[in-house]
Scaffold this active site. Structure first.
Site, mmCIF file in Angstrom:
data_model
loop_
_atom_site.group_PDB
_atom_site.id
_atom_site.type_symbol
_atom_site.label_atom_id
_atom_site.label_comp_id
_atom_site.label_asym_id
_atom_site.label_seq_id
_atom_site.Cartn_x
_atom_site.Cartn_y
_atom_site.Cartn_z
ATOM 1 C CE LYS A 96 -0.941 1.380 4.807
ATOM 2 N NZ LYS A 96 -0.248 1.589 5.498
ATOM 3 C CG ASP A 127 -1.025 5.195 7.305
ATOM 4 O OD1 ASP A 127 -0.280 4.667 6.517
ATOM 5 O OD2 ASP A 127 -0.625 5.392 8.435
ATOM 6 C CG HIS A 161 -3.696 -1.711 9.024
ATOM 7 N ND1 HIS A 161 -3.057 -2.437 7.806
ATOM 8 C CD2 HIS A 161 -2.545 -0.879 9.057
ATOM 9 C CE1 HIS A 161 -2.004 -2.387 7.282
ATOM 10 N NE2 HIS A 161 -1.533 -1.050 8.062
ATOM 11 C CE LYS A 184 1.283 7.027 11.781
ATOM 12 N NZ LYS A 184 1.866 5.610 12.218
HETATM 13 C C1 BG6 Z 1 1.290 0.869 8.478
HETATM 14 C C2 BG6 Z 1 1.184 2.319 8.605
HETATM 15 O O1 BG6 Z 1 0.694 0.169 7.378
HETATM 16 O O2 BG6 Z 1 1.207 0.421 9.731
HETATM 17 C C3 BG6 Z 1 2.013 2.971 9.613
HETATM 18 O O3 BG6 Z 1 1.329 2.832 7.203
HETATM 19 C C4 BG6 Z 1 1.712 2.311 10.913
HETATM 20 O O4 BG6 Z 1 1.776 4.246 9.415
HETATM 21 C C5 BG6 Z 1 1.862 0.754 10.831
HETATM 22 O O5 BG6 Z 1 2.645 2.947 11.802
HETATM 23 C C6 BG6 Z 1 1.387 -0.004 12.202
HETATM 24 O O6 BG6 Z 1 1.581 -1.187 11.835
HETATM 25 P P1 BG6 Z 1 1.919 -2.203 13.183
HETATM 26 O O7 BG6 Z 1 2.170 -3.340 12.820
HETATM 27 O O8 BG6 Z 1 3.330 -1.590 13.907
HETATM 28 O O9 BG6 Z 1 0.725 -2.006 13.964
#
Ligand code: BG6
Length: 494
Positions: A147, A234, A239, A343
């Site tokens: 992505k 994002d 997710h 964040k």
């Molecule tokens: C990514 C995002 O897909 O997932 C990031 O682009 C984010 O901004 C990250 O920090 C979070 O992933 P995880 O596995 O650390 O929760």
């Protein structure tokens, strides 16, 4: 279930010296290699545009492998691994530019070729066209995409139509690394291998579902990308919506890619679109300002604001978003799904809380309602499941009760290391198993819902609510009061 064997392969990593390749792709391949899962013939081609020195490249790989691994690196094993990797220059998208790569791949014509595009999406079209022109694609080839797959529905469709000129849908693997997380895969088993949960899994019994992905880091060095995406694109578009699908979907007929994806698609299509009125009540966006950072408690210096991080004086990009969503179908009618991500929050954690309805009548004290049970699935940083249930407080003198958790901590129950998401995903790609990858129609359905929110923000010029770094974000003050947002107070431990 019988596992497919891994056939000899070449993995060609476009963006071979990208941050993602060093952080995730090489460490995952290395880990599977030393665990003896890649015991066939294979080669890794790290495609770069400009020559870099072999030693610098190796040092970088070693650095990331050792920081991602709990054990010391074994010199022999890493040397063996390096023998598999070649730096391959592809300076531009011309037949000439691809000639070295072509020569290399033609040495092992019997291998399946996996093209891993760890590049901006703007390069996907050129790369796939060139691979086709150079005759480097056959039925066994696969393409892996990272992505962002576009910034809206239209651009996602454009990217896809460019790729479709060279690859068919069953050759395309769109990565959402959340689906590779062990705890996320466990959602399927939790739901479909346990009668007690599946039985209660509907709005008849469930009052609300809360899905939270809280990050303590800021945007780091990804300001340019993040300015265009923001938290909604994002994190939520991929997710959080994928987590929502796994909680909300019907049991698939079989555990096969298209059966699972069909069910997820139905959930995405049932998401209630937002309009100005509902968005102003049910969506909050925010941006972090200077503040403290909980994960780095000794830090004396103030943590910079988002604007300082990206080096701008103004920006309307959100670094926090909270949404009250509804799935309008038979199973979920009326149950809110609260999605929240941000964040620079107080602490890094992701969890899913299923809040069950309270019992209808309180036998023990007519004046109060007994809080409902809750199933708390913690995805990270630790992996555990808790069932919160009412228990009698020991002692004479009547019935007093309080919520107590029955806990299943993965580390206590399973001694082996939980593999990193990318390890599982790469192995699935090699085996041709697409269940954990998004299909284009899923992506489009997710975009349609996301765009209903984007449109409200844009048309009504909705501004961010500022929140201090190191706090729980604007959701704390706003959604708490108006939308009964947080964990039920009884379970609140933050
Ligand atoms: C990514 C995002 O897909 O997932 C990031 O682009 C984010 O901004 C990250 O920090 C979070 O992933 P995880 O596995 O650390 O929760």
């Amino acid at each position: 279930m019988k596992k497919k064997i891994i056939e000899p392969f070449n993995i060609v990593v476009f963006g071979g010296n990208s941050d993602l390749a060093f952080r995730k792709i090489y460490p995952a391949l290395y880990q599977r290699f030393i665990d003896n899962q890649l015991n066939c013939n294979f080669n890794i081609y790290a495609v770069i545009r400009k020559r870099i020195s072999d030693s610098e490249f190796r040092l970088n790989i070693e650095k990331f492998i050792s920081s991602s691994s709990k054990n010391d690196i074994d010199n022999n094993q890493i040397e063996e691994f390096f023998k598999k990797i070649s730096l391959t220059e592809v300076p531009n998208h011309t037949i000439e530019g691809y000639s070295t790569l072509k020569k290399e791949l033609e040495k092992t014509k019997e291998h399946q070729n996996i093209y891993y595009l760890s590049t901006p999406a703007s390069a996907f079209g050129d790369i796939s066209i060139m691979l086709k022109k150079c005759n480097l694609i056959n039925k066994r080839s696969k393409v892996v995409l990272e992505k962002p797959l576009g910034f809206d529905l239209a651009s996602s469709k454009t990217i896809n139509s460019q790729l479709n000129k060279s690859f068919s849908e069953d050759q395309i693997y769109r990565i959402d690394h959340y689906l590779g997380k062990e705890t996320v895969q466990n959602l399927m088993v939790l739901r479909f291998a346990n009668h007690i949960f599946e039985h209660a899994w509907s709005s008849e019994n469930i009052e609300s579902v809360q899905i939270t992905v809280s990050e303590s880091i800021g945007v780091e060095k990804r300001g340019d990308y993040y300015e265009q995406s923001g938290a909604l694109l994002d994190m939520v578009q991929n997710h959080l919506l994928q987590l929502l699908c796994l909680i909300g979907m019907e049991p698939p007929v079989k555990l096969e890619a298209n059966f699972v994806r069909d069910e997820k698609l139905k959930v995405l299509k049932s998401l209630r679109l937002l309009n100005y009125e509902s968005a102003s009540k049910n969506v909050v966006k925010g941006q972090y300002t200077r503040g403290k950072n909980i994960d780095n408690i000794n830090q004396k210096k103030k943590i910079p604001s988002y604007l300082e991080d990206i080096g701008k004086f103004e920006s309307n990009t959100e670094t926090f978003v909270a949404i009250k969503a509804f799935i309008d179908n038979w199973r979920w009618k009326g149950t809110p799904f609260y999605l929240r991500t941000g964040k620079r929050m107080k602490r890094r954690y992701s969890d899913i809380i299923i809040n069950f309805k309270p019992v209808k009548h309180n036998l023990f004290n007519n004046d109060e309602e007994i809080p409902g049970n809750a199933l708390i699935i913690t995805l990270q940083p630790e992996e555990k499941i808790e069932l919160v249930q009412m228990t009698k407080l020991p002692g004479p003198g009547g019935y007093r009760y309080k919520p107590v958790s029955l806990k299943l901590d993965f580390l206590d129950s399973f001694s082996q290391r939980l593999p990193e998401a990318y390890e599982r995903l790469i192995i699935d790609i090699l085996r041709g198993e697409q269940t954990l990858f998004m299909r284009q129609d899923e992506l489009e359905a997710a975009w349609t819902w996301i765009e209903s929110i984007k449109k409200c923000w844009k048309n009504n010029d909705i501004k961010n609510i500022l929140y201090e770094s190191g706090t729980w974000g604007p959701g704390d003050s706003i959604l708490n009061k108006n939308h009964s947002w947080t964990r039920k107070n009884n379970y609140e431990d933050n």
